[in-house]
Design a protein around this motif. Sequence first.
Motif, short mmCIF file in Angstrom:
data_model
loop_
_atom_site.label_atom_id
_atom_site.label_comp_id
_atom_site.label_asym_id
_atom_site.label_seq_id
_atom_site.Cartn_x
_atom_site.Cartn_y
_atom_site.Cartn_z
N ARG A 4 0.84 -1.20 0.00
CA ARG A 4 0.00 0.00 0.00
C ARG A 4 0.87 1.25 0.00
NH1 ARG A 4 -5.14 -1.51 -1.22
NH2 ARG A 4 -5.66 -3.32 -0.01
N LEU A 5 0.30 2.33 -0.49
CA LEU A 5 0.95 3.64 -0.40
C LEU A 5 0.92 4.13 1.03
CD1 LEU A 5 -0.54 5.45 -3.51
CD2 LEU A 5 1.87 4.98 -3.12
N ASP A 6 1.89 4.95 1.39
CA ASP A 6 1.94 5.48 2.75
C ASP A 6 0.70 6.31 3.08
OD1 ASP A 6 2.66 7.44 0.96
OD2 ASP A 6 4.51 8.03 2.00
N THR A 7 0.17 7.01 2.10
CA THR A 7 -1.04 7.81 2.34
C THR A 7 -2.25 6.91 2.61
OG1 THR A 7 -1.37 7.94 -0.06
CG2 THR A 7 -0.29 9.81 1.00
N ASP A 8 -2.32 5.76 1.92
CA ASP A 8 -3.42 4.82 2.15
C ASP A 8 -3.33 4.21 3.55
OD1 ASP A 8 -4.28 5.29 -0.42
OD2 ASP A 8 -3.29 3.51 -1.26
N ILE A 9 -2.11 3.91 3.99
CA ILE A 9 -1.90 3.34 5.31
C ILE A 9 -2.34 4.33 6.39
CG2 ILE A 9 -0.17 2.49 6.95
CD1 ILE A 9 1.45 1.57 4.45
N ALA A 10 -1.96 5.59 6.21
CA ALA A 10 -2.32 6.62 7.19
C ALA A 10 -3.83 6.80 7.25
CB ALA A 10 -1.65 7.95 6.83
N GLU A 11 -4.47 6.81 6.11
CA GLU A 11 -5.92 7.00 6.06
C GLU A 11 -6.66 5.81 6.69
OE1 GLU A 11 -9.12 6.99 2.50
OE2 GLU A 11 -7.43 8.36 2.26
N GLY A 24 -5.82 5.59 10.62
CA GLY A 24 -6.19 6.76 11.41
C GLY A 24 -5.02 7.43 12.09
N ILE A 25 -3.80 7.07 11.68
CA ILE A 25 -2.59 7.66 12.23
C ILE A 25 -2.15 8.78 11.28
CG2 ILE A 25 -0.20 7.19 12.91
CD1 ILE A 25 -1.01 4.23 13.18
N SER A 26 -1.57 9.84 11.80
CA SER A 26 -1.15 10.94 10.94
C SER A 26 -0.07 10.47 9.96
CB SER A 26 -0.62 12.10 11.77
OG SER A 26 0.62 11.76 12.36
N LEU A 27 -0.02 11.13 8.81
CA LEU A 27 0.93 10.73 7.77
C LEU A 27 2.37 10.86 8.23
CD1 LEU A 27 1.30 9.77 4.87
CD2 LEU A 27 1.20 12.14 4.14
N ALA A 28 2.68 11.88 8.98
CA ALA A 28 4.05 12.07 9.48
C ALA A 28 4.45 10.92 10.41
CB ALA A 28 4.16 13.40 10.21
N THR A 29 3.54 10.51 11.28
CA THR A 29 3.82 9.41 12.21
C THR A 29 3.97 8.10 11.45
OG1 THR A 29 2.54 10.56 13.91
CG2 THR A 29 3.01 8.23 14.29
N ALA A 38 10.41 -0.83 0.98
CA ALA A 38 9.85 0.40 0.44
C ALA A 38 10.28 0.60 -1.00
CB ALA A 38 10.31 1.59 1.27
N CYS A 39 9.37 1.08 -1.84
CA CYS A 39 9.65 1.38 -3.24
C CYS A 39 9.01 2.70 -3.61
CB CYS A 39 9.08 0.30 -4.17
SG CYS A 39 9.73 -1.34 -3.88
N HIS A 40 9.77 3.58 -4.25
CA HIS A 40 9.22 4.85 -4.71
C HIS A 40 8.36 4.56 -5.94
CE1 HIS A 40 8.86 9.12 -5.24
NE2 HIS A 40 9.17 8.97 -6.52
N SER A 41 7.19 5.17 -6.02
CA SER A 41 6.24 4.88 -7.09
C SER A 41 5.64 6.15 -7.66
CB SER A 41 5.12 3.99 -6.53
OG SER A 41 4.11 3.83 -7.49
N ILE A 42 5.40 6.12 -8.97
CA ILE A 42 4.67 7.19 -9.64
C ILE A 42 3.50 6.53 -10.35
CG2 ILE A 42 4.74 8.98 -11.41
CD1 ILE A 42 7.76 9.18 -10.88
N ASN A 70 -6.54 9.37 -13.62
CA ASN A 70 -7.28 10.41 -14.35
C ASN A 70 -6.33 11.51 -14.84
OD1 ASN A 70 -9.65 9.03 -13.83
ND2 ASN A 70 -10.04 10.17 -11.96
N ASP A 71 -5.23 11.11 -15.45
CA ASP A 71 -4.21 12.03 -15.97
C ASP A 71 -3.58 12.91 -14.90
OD1 ASP A 71 -4.53 11.03 -18.54
OD2 ASP A 71 -6.11 12.47 -19.02
N LYS A 72 -3.68 12.51 -13.65
CA LYS A 72 -3.06 13.24 -12.56
C LYS A 72 -1.91 12.40 -12.00
CE LYS A 72 -4.00 15.36 -8.10
NZ LYS A 72 -4.95 15.52 -7.01
N LYS A 73 -0.74 12.99 -11.88
CA LYS A 73 0.45 12.29 -11.40
C LYS A 73 0.41 12.18 -9.88
CE LYS A 73 5.48 12.61 -11.69
NZ LYS A 73 6.59 13.40 -12.24
N ILE A 74 0.54 10.96 -9.37
CA ILE A 74 0.55 10.72 -7.93
C ILE A 74 1.87 10.05 -7.58
CG2 ILE A 74 -0.54 9.53 -6.01
CD1 ILE A 74 -3.14 9.54 -7.67
N GLU A 75 2.70 10.77 -6.81
CA GLU A 75 3.97 10.20 -6.37
C GLU A 75 3.84 9.77 -4.92
OE1 GLU A 75 7.73 12.00 -7.41
OE2 GLU A 75 6.64 13.44 -8.66
N GLY A 76 4.45 8.66 -4.60
CA GLY A 76 4.40 8.17 -3.23
C GLY A 76 5.37 7.03 -3.03
#
Length: 84
Positions: free
Chosen positions: A14-21, A24-29, A45-49, A53-59
């Motif tokens: 999973r992406l780090d943002t998905d894990i945080a969401e 319920g833990i803050s993204l920084a934590t 960990a792997c960097h991903s792009i 919907n034609d929007k670039k999401i890096e994580g």
Amino acid sequence: MKEILQYLIKHGERLDTDIAEATGISLATVRLQLAELVAKCEVVACHSIRFKNDKKIEGTIYRVAGYTPPASPGRKSKTQLKLS
């Protein structure tokens, strides 16, 4: 950290943002705890792009190191049957 590790075992990579969401833990934590897990070689960990919907999401994508999820139930393909 146990909560994040259990989440990754249950849901796979999973992406780090998905894990945080989801946890319920803050993204920084989440990022801090994941960095500790990577240092202990418990998580990979792997960097991903990605483009959505034609929007670039890096994580950064994280998954449990050395963990192979169990095979899904159901019929096996003919190729798998020949290998057995």
